[in-house]
Design an enzyme around this catalytic site. Structure first.
Site, PDB file in Angstrom:
ATOM      1  N   CYS A 134       0.838  -1.202   0.000  1.00 23.54           N
ATOM      2  CA  CYS A 134       0.000   0.000   0.000  1.00 23.54           C
ATOM      3  C   CYS A 134       0.881   1.263   0.000  1.00 23.54           C
ATOM      4  O   CYS A 134       1.536   1.543  -0.988  1.00 23.54           O
ATOM      5  CB  CYS A 134      -0.965  -0.057   1.175  1.00 23.54           C
ATOM      6  SG  CYS A 134      -2.367   1.080   1.033  1.00 23.54           S
ATOM      7  N   HIS A 155      -3.332  -5.828   1.028  1.00 29.76           N
ATOM      8  CA  HIS A 155      -2.623  -6.054   2.296  1.00 29.76           C
ATOM      9  C   HIS A 155      -2.560  -7.546   2.659  1.00 29.76           C
ATOM     10  O   HIS A 155      -3.443  -8.048   3.372  1.00 29.76           O
ATOM     11  CB  HIS A 155      -3.351  -5.315   3.421  1.00 29.76           C
ATOM     12  CG  HIS A 155      -3.214  -3.832   3.373  1.00 29.76           C
ATOM     13  ND1 HIS A 155      -2.280  -3.144   4.107  1.00 29.76           N
ATOM     14  CD2 HIS A 155      -3.895  -2.905   2.657  1.00 29.76           C
ATOM     15  CE1 HIS A 155      -2.390  -1.841   3.871  1.00 29.76           C
ATOM     16  NE2 HIS A 155      -3.367  -1.675   2.991  1.00 29.76           N
ATOM     17  N   GLU A 166      -0.710  -8.856   4.858  1.00 38.47           N
ATOM     18  CA  GLU A 166      -0.516  -8.986   6.313  1.00 38.47           C
ATOM     19  C   GLU A 166      -1.838  -8.953   7.065  1.00 38.47           C
ATOM     20  O   GLU A 166      -1.887  -9.310   8.245  1.00 38.47           O
ATOM     21  CB  GLU A 166       0.420  -7.869   6.820  1.00 38.47           C
ATOM     22  CG  GLU A 166      -0.211  -6.504   7.048  1.00 38.47           C
ATOM     23  CD  GLU A 166      -0.446  -5.695   5.772  1.00 38.47           C
ATOM     24  OE1 GLU A 166      -0.343  -6.267   4.666  1.00 38.47           O
ATOM     25  OE2 GLU A 166      -0.756  -4.498   5.891  1.00 38.47           O
TER      26      GLU A 166
END
Length: 229
Positions: A86, A194, A196
């Site tokens: 991002c 994302h 994560e």
């Protein structure tokens, strides 16, 4: 294998990255402040999402001048793994470590929801635990994720298989549905979604976990270590 999670003023996904490394592959990981001038102890550098320096001027435009970024460039040159997520992707393009730029979403709205990505290249150190063409669910949260590059650069990305992820339903107007790219060498990757935030079914998807296991396995293969757990 040792990981660094960079922290800029305004980063807000650094903790998520730290936890993802800790909980998916159990490797040593440190937060590294943007003023750091030595990344030599680390094998993989994570550049997290957020709003570094308040996104003033342009997303990532100020962060590229942070002292730690010269060390990130040095690490990339040495072949270490660099993952920008991002705002991290925006920083890597501003720093010239990845081609192209991230513009405002074509809807002019902040988009925050799950997306379905297609794995276009599973030969990178970041995607080897995915199947070629596999569809995965990874969330996005951005207002400036509209990837753009000129035609010459786009052809280069196609020819070198640098388009790593594409959206199945383009949420931001990115050229050729691009969600993530890598450098020509393959050791630097940037992506707007994302991974994560997708490392457990409790989060709605664990499809991002394979990115972290891929990195560890790739590193172990080149350093003669045991298989990933």
């Amino acid at each position: 294998m040792r990981f660094a999670v960079l922290v800029f003023p305004g980063s807000n996904c650094d903790i998520d990255c730290y936890k993802a490394v800790e909980e998916t592959i159990g490797q040593p990981v440190d937060y590294v402040w943007h003023t750091a001038t030595d990344l030599s102890p680390y094998d993989c550098i994570l550049v997290p999402g957020g709003f570094s320096y308040g996104d003033y001027l342009r997303c990532g435009a100020i962060s590229r001048f942070a002292p730690v970024m010269s060390e990130v460039a040095k690490a990339a040159e040495e072949g270490k793994y660099i993952l920008g997520i991002c705002n991290g992707f925006q920083i890597l393009t501003e720093a010239g470590l990845l081609p192209g730029a991230l513009r405002r979403n074509d809807s002019m709205k902040f988009r925050c929801h799950d997306t379905v990505l297609k794995v276009n290249n599973n030969t990178t150190p970041f995607t080897r635990d995915y199947a070629e063409g596999q569809e995965i669910v990874i969330p996005i949260a951005h207002g400036e994720g509209n990837y753009y590059c000129d035609e010459e650069t786009l052809q280069m990305l196609r020819d070198n298989r640098q388009i790593v992820f594409t959206y199945q339903n383009n949420p931001n107007g990115s050229i050729e549905d691009i969600a993530g790219i890598c450098n020509e060498r393959g050791n630097v990757i940037g992506m707007m979604p994302h991974p994560e935030r997708a490392v457990s079914s409790l989060l709605g998807s664990d499809d991002g976990k394979a990115m972290f296991t891929s990195i560890l396995q790739a590193w172990r293969d080149t350093h003669g270590a045991a298989n990933v757990r």
